[in-house]
Design a protein around this motif. Structure first.
Motif, mmCIF file in Angstrom:
data_model
loop_
_atom_site.group_PDB
_atom_site.id
_atom_site.type_symbol
_atom_site.label_atom_id
_atom_site.label_comp_id
_atom_site.label_asym_id
_atom_site.label_seq_id
_atom_site.Cartn_x
_atom_site.Cartn_y
_atom_site.Cartn_z
ATOM 1 N N TRP A 337 42.679 22.793 43.867
ATOM 2 C CA TRP A 337 42.558 24.150 43.303
ATOM 3 C C TRP A 337 42.348 25.411 44.876
ATOM 4 C CZ3 TRP A 337 40.845 26.110 38.845
ATOM 5 C CH2 TRP A 337 39.766 24.479 38.102
ATOM 6 N N VAL A 338 43.504 26.224 44.283
ATOM 7 C CA VAL A 338 43.241 27.513 45.355
ATOM 8 C C VAL A 338 42.639 27.910 45.584
ATOM 9 C CG1 VAL A 338 45.335 26.352 46.723
ATOM 10 C CG2 VAL A 338 45.371 27.884 45.051
ATOM 11 N N ARG A 339 42.299 29.443 45.988
ATOM 12 C CA ARG A 339 41.586 30.505 45.464
ATOM 13 C C ARG A 339 42.758 32.090 46.628
ATOM 14 N NH1 ARG A 339 36.890 32.266 49.791
ATOM 15 N NH2 ARG A 339 38.875 33.905 50.630
ATOM 16 N N VAL A 340 42.915 32.835 45.455
ATOM 17 C CA VAL A 340 43.790 33.945 45.733
ATOM 18 C C VAL A 340 43.235 35.513 44.897
ATOM 19 C CG1 VAL A 340 44.523 33.776 43.132
ATOM 20 C CG2 VAL A 340 45.757 35.034 45.242
ATOM 21 N N THR A 341 42.796 35.990 46.227
ATOM 22 C CA THR A 341 42.143 37.295 45.909
ATOM 23 C C THR A 341 43.220 38.140 44.725
ATOM 24 O OG1 THR A 341 41.374 36.864 48.592
ATOM 25 C CG2 THR A 341 41.152 39.268 47.637
ATOM 26 N N LEU A 342 42.513 38.625 44.815
ATOM 27 C CA LEU A 342 43.452 40.106 43.581
ATOM 28 C C LEU A 342 43.918 40.980 44.577
ATOM 29 C CD1 LEU A 342 40.389 39.132 40.162
ATOM 30 C CD2 LEU A 342 42.947 38.420 40.580
ATOM 31 N N GLY A 343 44.736 41.055 44.149
ATOM 32 C CA GLY A 343 45.170 42.423 45.171
ATOM 33 C C GLY A 343 45.998 43.444 44.290
ATOM 34 N N THR A 344 46.931 44.662 44.093
ATOM 35 C CA THR A 344 46.857 45.167 43.751
ATOM 36 C C THR A 344 48.129 45.150 42.474
ATOM 37 O OG1 THR A 344 48.970 46.187 45.088
ATOM 38 C CG2 THR A 344 46.703 47.007 45.838
ATOM 39 N N MET A 345 47.934 45.805 41.746
ATOM 40 C CA MET A 345 48.498 45.479 40.158
ATOM 41 C C MET A 345 49.843 45.049 40.839
ATOM 42 S SD MET A 345 49.195 44.130 36.774
ATOM 43 C CE MET A 345 47.200 45.603 36.438
#
Length: 359
Positions: A337-345
């Motif tokens: 599993w990986v974690r991704v930060t929510l950036g701009t659209m």
């Protein structure tokens, strides 16, 4: 090496932060790199915070306010708590370390989850304490299971809500039930670093619990929704008695002047925070939809990041994305599993297109 050092260090590993953009650009010869690894606010910080920093630049030769007086006053009014219920740190990380120094002795136990923020481990190791970890259930803190691991040696319990890296949360009723069970001589730490992003209706109203339980400290930060990560300013809320103990250990002048002034200004610009939270929710819904189309398993998030199943070794996807100019984070303690930060659209649309190419 002949130099002697504390044996507790043998159980510790340095914290490895997300890679800086400049390092990836240099290593891979990339011009454009998007960092989605450290759960930072992609919208920056309040313009009022930037102006406050400019106004403070002429005072750099002076020590900061060691008592964080103005920030303390502003935050106490904002939260409706007494000023002596607050402690400030160079990020909430520092306060976690202080809590371990105050409440843990060699042989004591710190209870937490097996898939959570690794800073808890290092704080306990340094004090010679034992770390007891309860597995997550459905990727969420299992407070009922944690009850069974509370012992006479348990002195500190740390619960991340929402949890990092899963972005899941436990409910108000489960927390109150756990608190009713927990002996009042055991300190409970509620790490609420992503508090501002939460929209779950049954999320605990932790400040209200302080009136009933004297063994709670709530940790929050200006690093995430407020966008002040580089300035390192976090805070804890607890009884005046607990705060007084922590202040005996806290380093003097630990929150710099620029951080204090920026935090004060940020508190006054809740419009910025509300907009950042709104944009985060819009991006989150977009990612949910795209992951559904790609048949990618993910966890619904109460934060500004999402954990998803890489469908392969997590390091493999991490490297494939990095080669294409995206920095994400393998999820610590959760293989594949990986974690991704929510950036701009715009950033997340590019991220999804890159994922499609990889898959």
């Amino acid at each position: 090496m002949n130099i002697k050092y504390r044996k507790e260090i043998n159980n510790m590993q340095p914290y490895v932060p997300g890679k800086p953009i400049e390092d990836v650009q240099k290593e891979l010869g990339l011009k454009d790199v998007i960092k989605l690894a450290s759960n930072e606010n992609p919208h920056g910080c309040s313009p009022m915070a930037k102006e406050a920093i400019k106004q403070e630049l002429d005072n750099l030769a002076y020590y900061p306010d060691g008592n964080t007086g103005r920030l303390r006053s502003n935050l106490s009014s904002f939260l409706n708590v007494d000023e002596d219920q607050l402690i400030f740190g160079a990020g909430s990380d520092e306060i976690i370390g202080i809590l371990a120094e105050v409440f843990l002795c060699p042989g004591d136990e710190l209870l937490t989850s097996d898939q959570s923020f690794p800073r808890y481990d290092s704080a306990a190791h340094l004090m010679g304490a034992k770390i007891v970890k309860t597995p997550l259930t459905n990727y969420t803190y299992d407070l009922n299971a944690m009850k069974e691991q509370v012992s006479k040696k348990t002195k500190l319990v740390i619960l991340a809500n929402p949890n990092n890296p899963t972005a899941t949360y436990f409910t108000s009723s489960s927390l109150e039930d756990f608190l009713d069970f927990l002996p009042d001589n055991v300190m409970l730490v509620l790490d609420e670093a992503y508090y501002e992003y939460v929209d779950a209706k049954d999320y605990p109203k932790s400040l209200e619990l302080l009136e009933k339980h004297s063994n709670i400290i709530i940790l929050r930060t200006f690093s995430k929704a407020y966008g002040l990560a580089s300035l390192r300013v976090g805070y804890g809320i607890a009884s005046a008695e607990i705060i007084e103990l922590l202040n005996r250990v806290r380093n003097p002048f630990n929150v710099n002047s620029l951080a204090q002034q920026a935090a004060i200004a940020s508190l006054k610009d809740q419009d910025f925070v509300n907009k950042a939270v709104k944009l985060n929710k819009e991006v989150k819904e977009y990612i949910y939809g795209e992951f559904d189309k790609l048949n990618i398993e993910y966890l619904p998030s109460q934060a500004n990041f999402i954990m998803f199943n890489a469908k392969r070794p997590s390091l493999e996807l991490f490297e494939a994305l990095q080669e294409r100019g995206f920095i994400i984070r393998p999820a610590f303690g959760v293989p594949n599993w990986v974690r991704v930060t929510l950036g701009t659209m715009e950033q997340m649309e590019a991220f999804i297109e890159t994922l499609k190419e990889i898959y």
